[in-house]
Design a protein around this motif. Structure first.
Motif, PDB file in Angstrom:
ATOM      1  N   ALA A   1       0.844  -1.190   0.000  1.00 34.08           N
ATOM      2  CA  ALA A   1       0.000   0.000   0.000  1.00 34.08           C
ATOM      3  C   ALA A   1       0.884   1.247   0.000  1.00 34.08           C
ATOM      4  N   CYS A   2       2.023   1.153   0.667  1.00 35.80           N
ATOM      5  CA  CYS A   2       2.968   2.284   0.660  1.00 35.80           C
ATOM      6  C   CYS A   2       4.074   2.064  -0.370  1.00 35.80           C
ATOM      7  N   HIS A   3       4.703   0.885  -0.310  1.00 35.30           N
ATOM      8  CA  HIS A   3       5.791   0.576  -1.258  1.00 35.30           C
ATOM      9  C   HIS A   3       5.134   0.191  -2.584  1.00 35.30           C
TER      10      HIS A   3
ATOM     11  N   ARG B   1       7.586  11.588   5.977  1.00 37.05           N
ATOM     12  CA  ARG B   1       8.657  10.690   5.571  1.00 37.05           C
ATOM     13  C   ARG B   1       8.258   9.976   4.290  1.00 37.05           C
ATOM     14  N   ASN B   2       9.119  10.064   3.305  1.00 40.67           N
ATOM     15  CA  ASN B   2       8.829   9.461   2.013  1.00 40.67           C
ATOM     16  C   ASN B   2       9.188   7.977   2.035  1.00 40.67           C
ATOM     17  N   THR B   3       8.405   7.173   1.348  1.00 42.64           N
ATOM     18  CA  THR B   3       8.641   5.726   1.332  1.00 42.64           C
ATOM     19  C   THR B   3       9.689   5.358   0.280  1.00 42.64           C
ATOM     20  N   PRO B   4      10.792   4.730   0.709  1.00 37.99           N
ATOM     21  CA  PRO B   4      11.844   4.347  -0.256  1.00 37.99           C
ATOM     22  C   PRO B   4      11.502   3.022  -0.939  1.00 37.99           C
ATOM     23  N   HIS B   5      12.189   2.715  -2.031  1.00 39.11           N
ATOM     24  CA  HIS B   5      11.973   1.425  -2.690  1.00 39.11           C
ATOM     25  C   HIS B   5      12.892   0.361  -2.098  1.00 39.11           C
ATOM     26  N   LEU B   6      12.525  -0.903  -2.297  1.00 40.49           N
ATOM     27  CA  LEU B   6      13.315  -1.989  -1.717  1.00 40.49           C
ATOM     28  C   LEU B   6      14.006  -2.855  -2.769  1.00 40.49           C
TER      29      LEU B   6
ATOM     30  N   VAL C   1      21.915   0.559   8.142  1.00 41.64           N
ATOM     31  CA  VAL C   1      21.894   1.115   6.786  1.00 41.64           C
ATOM     32  C   VAL C   1      20.494   1.393   6.264  1.00 41.64           C
ATOM     33  N   PHE C   2      19.472   0.832   6.894  1.00 40.48           N
ATOM     34  CA  PHE C   2      18.111   1.079   6.405  1.00 40.48           C
ATOM     35  C   PHE C   2      17.490   2.274   7.121  1.00 40.48           C
ATOM     36  N   GLY C   3      16.673   3.006   6.392  1.00 40.64           N
ATOM     37  CA  GLY C   3      16.005   4.167   6.966  1.00 40.64           C
ATOM     38  C   GLY C   3      16.823   5.424   6.737  1.00 40.64           C
TER      39      GLY C   3
ATOM     40  N   GLY D   1      19.703   4.384  11.967  1.00 39.04           N
ATOM     41  CA  GLY D   1      18.582   4.365  11.040  1.00 39.04           C
ATOM     42  C   GLY D   1      17.470   3.523  11.623  1.00 39.04           C
ATOM     43  N   LEU D   2      16.658   2.956  10.737  1.00 38.11           N
ATOM     44  CA  LEU D   2      15.571   2.090  11.181  1.00 38.11           C
ATOM     45  C   LEU D   2      16.143   0.823  11.771  1.00 38.11           C
ATOM     46  N   SER D   3      17.066   0.206  11.048  1.00 37.76           N
ATOM     47  CA  SER D   3      17.663  -1.039  11.493  1.00 37.76           C
ATOM     48  C   SER D   3      18.772  -1.429  10.532  1.00 37.76           C
TER      49      SER D   3
ATOM     50  N   THR E   1      18.957  -4.750   9.571  1.00 39.01           N
ATOM     51  CA  THR E   1      18.552  -5.965   8.855  1.00 39.01           C
ATOM     52  C   THR E   1      17.163  -5.824   8.236  1.00 39.01           C
ATOM     53  N   LEU E   2      16.992  -6.490   7.105  1.00 36.53           N
ATOM     54  CA  LEU E   2      15.699  -6.510   6.423  1.00 36.53           C
ATOM     55  C   LEU E   2      14.642  -7.100   7.340  1.00 36.53           C
ATOM     56  N   ARG E   3      15.057  -8.113   8.099  1.00 32.12           N
ATOM     57  CA  ARG E   3      14.132  -8.819   8.967  1.00 32.12           C
ATOM     58  C   ARG E   3      13.563  -7.896  10.040  1.00 32.12           C
ATOM     59  N   ALA E   4      14.452  -7.141  10.675  1.00 28.10           N
ATOM     60  CA  ALA E   4      14.004  -6.281  11.769  1.00 28.10           C
ATOM     61  C   ALA E   4      13.152  -5.124  11.251  1.00 28.10           C
ATOM     62  N   VAL E   5      13.514  -4.535  10.115  1.00 30.69           N
ATOM     63  CA  VAL E   5      12.671  -3.459   9.579  1.00 30.69           C
ATOM     64  C   VAL E   5      11.295  -4.025   9.265  1.00 30.69           C
ATOM     65  N   SER E   6      11.269  -5.220   8.703  1.00 25.13           N
ATOM     66  CA  SER E   6       9.997  -5.785   8.254  1.00 25.13           C
ATOM     67  C   SER E   6       9.078  -6.121   9.421  1.00 25.13           C
TER      68      SER E   6
ATOM     69  N   ALA F   1       7.645  -2.990  10.643  1.00 29.70           N
ATOM     70  CA  ALA F   1       6.639  -2.427   9.740  1.00 29.70           C
ATOM     71  C   ALA F   1       5.315  -3.171   9.902  1.00 29.70           C
ATOM     72  N   PHE F   2       5.374  -4.499   9.997  1.00 29.91           N
ATOM     73  CA  PHE F   2       4.150  -5.283  10.214  1.00 29.91           C
ATOM     74  C   PHE F   2       3.413  -4.777  11.455  1.00 29.91           C
ATOM     75  N   ASP F   3       4.165  -4.551  12.515  1.00 28.72           N
ATOM     76  CA  ASP F   3       3.560  -4.166  13.784  1.00 28.72           C
ATOM     77  C   ASP F   3       3.015  -2.737  13.716  1.00 28.72           C
TER      78      ASP F   3
HETATM   79  C1  HEC Z   1       2.556   3.239   5.933  1.00 29.28           C
HETATM   80  C2  HEC Z   1       3.497   3.107   4.849  1.00 29.28           C
HETATM   81  C3  HEC Z   1       4.433   1.905   4.880  1.00 29.28           C
HETATM   82  C4  HEC Z   1       4.079   0.593   4.985  1.00 29.28           C
HETATM   83  C5  HEC Z   1       2.713  -0.015   5.114  1.00 29.28           C
HETATM   84  C6  HEC Z   1       5.315  -0.153   4.955  1.00 29.28           C
HETATM   85  N1  HEC Z   1       6.382   0.699   4.820  1.00 29.28           N
HETATM   86 FE1  HEC Z   1       8.323   0.160   4.690  1.00 29.28          FE
HETATM   87  N2  HEC Z   1       8.863   2.103   4.746  1.00 29.28           N
HETATM   88  C7  HEC Z   1       8.009   3.175   4.775  1.00 29.28           C
HETATM   89  C8  HEC Z   1       8.760   4.393   4.989  1.00 29.28           C
HETATM   90  C9  HEC Z   1       8.182   5.791   5.072  1.00 29.28           C
HETATM   91  C10 HEC Z   1      10.105   4.017   5.120  1.00 29.28           C
HETATM   92  C11 HEC Z   1      11.277   4.952   5.455  1.00 29.28           C
HETATM   93  C12 HEC Z   1      11.234   5.119   6.950  1.00 29.28           C
HETATM   94  C13 HEC Z   1      12.301   5.997   7.538  1.00 29.28           C
HETATM   95  O1  HEC Z   1      13.430   5.974   7.100  1.00 29.28           O
HETATM   96  O2  HEC Z   1      11.985   6.704   8.492  1.00 29.28           O
HETATM   97  C14 HEC Z   1      10.135   2.573   4.941  1.00 29.28           C
HETATM   98  C15 HEC Z   1      11.297   1.823   4.959  1.00 29.28           C
HETATM   99  C16 HEC Z   1      11.340   0.442   4.789  1.00 29.28           C
HETATM  100  C17 HEC Z   1      12.563  -0.322   4.684  1.00 29.28           C
HETATM  101  C18 HEC Z   1      13.976   0.242   4.681  1.00 29.28           C
HETATM  102  C19 HEC Z   1      14.321   0.657   3.286  1.00 29.28           C
HETATM  103  C20 HEC Z   1      15.530   1.508   3.156  1.00 29.28           C
HETATM  104  O3  HEC Z   1      16.200   1.462   2.125  1.00 29.28           O
HETATM  105  O4  HEC Z   1      15.849   2.275   4.059  1.00 29.28           O
HETATM  106  C21 HEC Z   1      12.188  -1.641   4.570  1.00 29.28           C
HETATM  107  C22 HEC Z   1      13.110  -2.848   4.437  1.00 29.28           C
HETATM  108  C23 HEC Z   1      10.741  -1.682   4.607  1.00 29.28           C
HETATM  109  N3  HEC Z   1      10.260  -0.397   4.719  1.00 29.28           N
HETATM  110  C24 HEC Z   1       9.992  -2.835   4.530  1.00 29.28           C
HETATM  111  C25 HEC Z   1       8.616  -2.869   4.691  1.00 29.28           C
HETATM  112  C26 HEC Z   1       7.834  -4.094   4.804  1.00 29.28           C
HETATM  113  C27 HEC Z   1       8.382  -5.500   4.719  1.00 29.28           C
HETATM  114  C28 HEC Z   1       6.545  -3.718   4.970  1.00 29.28           C
HETATM  115  C29 HEC Z   1       5.333  -4.599   5.215  1.00 29.28           C
HETATM  116  C30 HEC Z   1       5.425  -5.469   6.365  1.00 29.28           C
HETATM  117  C31 HEC Z   1       6.524  -2.269   4.946  1.00 29.28           C
HETATM  118  N4  HEC Z   1       7.786  -1.790   4.775  1.00 29.28           N
HETATM  119  C32 HEC Z   1       5.365  -1.526   5.055  1.00 29.28           C
HETATM  120  C33 HEC Z   1       6.641   3.118   4.626  1.00 29.28           C
HETATM  121  C34 HEC Z   1       5.882   1.961   4.766  1.00 29.28           C
END
Ligand code: HEC
Ligand code: HEC
Length: 608
Positions: A129-131, A152-157, A257-259, A270-272, A274-279, A282-284
């Motif tokens: 929904a965001c990514h 905060r803008n949503t980055p690509h993965l 490195v993430f966030g 940053g956020l974390s 590891t991919l696992r911890a960010v994910s 995000a779920f929560d």
């Molecule tokens: C509500 C919108 C939203 C949703 C839903 C969301 N994300 Fe994100 N995601 C973001 C934003 C915004 C960031 C950047 C956050 C920051 O740096 O403060 C981010 C960052 C990340 C990153 C780090 C990427 C980077 O290069 O820094 C990962 C990995 C990630 N999200 C995975 C997930 C996963 C997996 C899910 C689903 C479980 C998810 N996200 C759901 C908005 C969202």
């Protein structure tokens, strides 16, 4: 004609009996659109494009031995593991999945008025929904509420696994240079000298100092390095915030490195890392789904390091999840239900294995090339942009299972080789920098975030708006916004001839994302992209990057069918259950309760 009508009836009959047996139990864990041309669109939603999530949600079992468990899939049917991980990012979670347990509840400290809380949790029920750009590919996306009015803008993965590996490599190099006695952490005596990292042999980046030279009680490392403090036995002191806390004998760190950059905890990077911890976070936060993830939550030596995931990434205590599994039920399911919505074990450890595996392998962005590309790239380097936007990184070990080379809108699937890998064209040093007041962010509490991570520029041609806050609407605008540490580079950019600036912008615009599922790709490595790619005996049309074609038991499509608008190529699968491994014990869920039947038959583990 006769035979096709006959087949249609047979399908209808099959579907009828299936939907009858299921509707008796009203299965809560439905898939988006499992059906094909013969399915009743009301009874069994259908999708002839074949692009919807086709399987019902079933929590993945963590393990390597049980057929269908996460590690077993990663080893024996990696494309199915990848696809199931991908589905976790695509799914729209429902109340039955445990989404939004605390819906309506906002996040953060209560403000002075005693009622308003700091921020929203940006509730949506799906990662994509965001990514969201490109569609269904964990791309970049919307700007969301953060701890400030700026957003905060949503980055690509794309290439997320490569970024994770670079982060681990930065940590490895830093630790190797400072941990002289090799015990895995930095003792106070060792904490001296400059922290240097080599992206590629011979190149050096300054990550600050291992010592506390400015006297603030903390090592002067770049903020991307998140530090925690240890006692003389190398155990983490949870309450220690700096070197002066009682009993501190040294520290350890991870490289987050993430966030873009966070300051919601002291010393947070940053956020974390590891991919696992960010994910799991995000779920929560976004969907109200708490992961019960012992891989992240068990800290065997109490030293800040939790376990190494099945996909091979060291996890850290900073990635602990809220569902700690304090009370365990059958098969080790956590009964904690931290958001008290009546749904337990909302995300399992096996689910985390799979989403991590998907993100680890998600292909990297590409570039569209051209003559202007090379000229622009030279000007980018000559302007000093590469001091921060470092092009390439060498990592000692490639943990992915495939590589997708994409050029001119066409893909070439390749196997990876264990051993060193040059990550090309990521364009980041992964350090945090102060780019001056135009980028500073005042948080709701008045505190300022001044430093942000250098955004990796791969994909940047398709990820606007720009900046951590999404406030710059064009590449030109975000480059002009650079100041502070980047002022000299910005000035060199501004001093270029207009035509040269155009080349530089053309270069950046050519770094792009793409839709993986519609990408013409040489999947079978025969050197051509077939117009009639045959899978399981059926012509699927053009050869595309579709994980289903690569399953151990490849998906077999319905093929050409008559619908009211005419003849169409239906990509709904007719062997859905076999292809997606739904009868493997780790995945079989006949009663559709969202847990594999095998799992709940196991007794609760005894706690010592
Ligand atoms: C509500 C919108 C939203 C949703 C839903 C969301 N994300 Fe994100 N995601 C973001 C934003 C915004 C960031 C950047 C956050 C920051 O740096 O403060 C981010 C960052 C990340 C990153 C780090 C990427 C980077 O290069 O820094 C990962 C990995 C990630 N999200 C995975 C997930 C996963 C997996 C899910 C689903 C479980 C998810 N996200 C759901 C908005 C969202
Ligand atoms: C001193 C380090 C540094 C230098 C030099 C530098 N940048 Fe950046 N760049 C950054 C940082 C840090 C960010 C992230 C800023 C933010 O969003 O808070 C960034 C962001 C960007 C972005 C936005 C990316 C996005 O997706 O939002 C672009 C484009 C960019 N830089 C291009 C350039 C160009 C072109 C140059 C040379 C003229 C350059 N940068 C020089 C550090 C630097």
């Amino acid at each position: 004609m006769i035979s096709s009508t006959f087949r249609f009836c047979l399908l209808l009959l099959l579907n009828l009996s299936l939907s009858l047996s299921l509707s008796a139990q009203t299965p809560p864990f439905a898939s988006e659109r499992p059906g094909g041309a013969g399915s009743d669109p009301l009874e069994s939603p259908r999708d002839l494009s074949g692009r919807s999530v086709k399987t019902c949600r079933v929590r993945a079992v963590h393990g390597t031995e049980l057929p269908g468990s996460s590690g077993w899939l990663m080893r024996n049917d990696p494309w199915l593991a990848y696809q199931r991980g991908r589905e976790l990012s695509l799914r729209e979670y429902s109340l039955a999945d445990g989404a939004f347990g605390e819906s309506g509840k906002l996040r953060g400290k209560t403000q002075d008025d005693g009622a308003t809380v700091l921020g929203s949790s940006n509730h949506v029920n799906s990662c994509v929904a965001c990514h969201n750009v490109p569609w269904r590919d964990m791309g970049s996306g919307i700007t969301i509420q953060k701890n400030s009015g700026a957003g905060r803008n949503t980055p690509h993965l794309f290439g997320g696994g490569l970024v994770e590996m670079v982060g681990q490599e930065i940590r490895r190099q830093l630790l190797a240079s400072v941990d002289r006695n090799g015990n895995g952490w930095v003792e106070l005596m060792e904490a001296t000298g400059q922290a240097l990292v080599e992206p590629t042999p011979g190149q050096q980046l300054d990550f600050g100092s291992f010592a506390d030279e400015d006297g603030d009680g903390r090592p002067d490392l770049n903020p991307v390095v998140y530090v925690w403090y240890l006692d003389g036995d190398g155990k983490r002191i949870p309450w220690a915030r700096d070197l002066s806390a009682a009993g501190v004998a040294g520290y350890n760190f991870e490289v987050q490195v993430f966030g873009f950059g966070q300051r919601d905890r002291v010393g947070h990077g940053g956020l974390s890392s590891t991919l696992r911890a960010v994910s799991s976070n995000a779920f929560d936060i976004h969907s109200g789904l708490q992961a019960h993830d012992p891989t992240a939550n068990l800290e065997p030596r109490l030293d800040g390091l939790s376990q190494i995931s099945l996909a091979g990434a060291q996890q850290f205590y900073s990635g602990f999840t809220r569902d700690a599994g304090t009370v365990l039920g059958p098969g080790g399911i956590s009964l904690d239900d931290p958001d008290r919505d009546g749904v337990i074990e909302e995300i399992s450890e096996g689910d985390m294995d799979l989403i991590e595996f998907f993100l680890l392998n998600h292909p990297a962005p590409t570039q569209t090339g051209g003559a202007r590309f090379e000229r622009g790239r030279k000007l980018f380097a000559a302007s000093g942009c590469v001091e921060c936007h470092v092009s390439d990184w060498r990592v000692p070990q490639d943990r992915r299972f495939f590589d997708l080379q994409v050029s001119s809108g066409r893909g070439q699937l390749q196997a990876t080789r264990p051993g060193p890998l040059l990550v090309k064209g990521v364009f980041s040093d992964f350090r945090h920098h102060d780019l001056g007041p135009e980028f500073h962010e005042m948080q709701y509490d008045g505190s300022q975030i001044k430093k942000f991570r250098t955004t990796p520029l791969w994909g940047v041609g398709t990820t606007g708006p720009y900046g951590h806050d999404g406030a710059s609407l064009s590449l030109e605008a975000v480059i002009r916004r650079h100041g502070g540490e980047a002022a000299p580079a910005r000035d060199r950019y501004l001093a270029l001839e207009e035509a040269e600036r155009d080349h530089l912008l053309a270069f950046l615009s050519s770094l792009v994302l793409y839709s993986t599922e519609t990408l013409p790709t040489d999947l079978d490595g025969d050197g051509v992209i077939s117009e009639h790619f045959t899978v399981a005996g059926v012509d699927t049309g053009g050869e595309l990057f579709n994980p289903e074609w690569l399953f151990r038991l490849p998906g077999r499509i319905e093929g050409w069918v008559e619908v009211n608008s005419g003849r169409v190529l239906s990509k709904a699968l007719v062997n859905l259950q076999e292809a997606y491994g739904e009868s493997l014990p780790g995945l079989k869920d006949l009663d559709r309760d969202g847990f594999p039947d095998w799992w709940l038959r196991r007794p609760a583990p005894r706690k010592s």
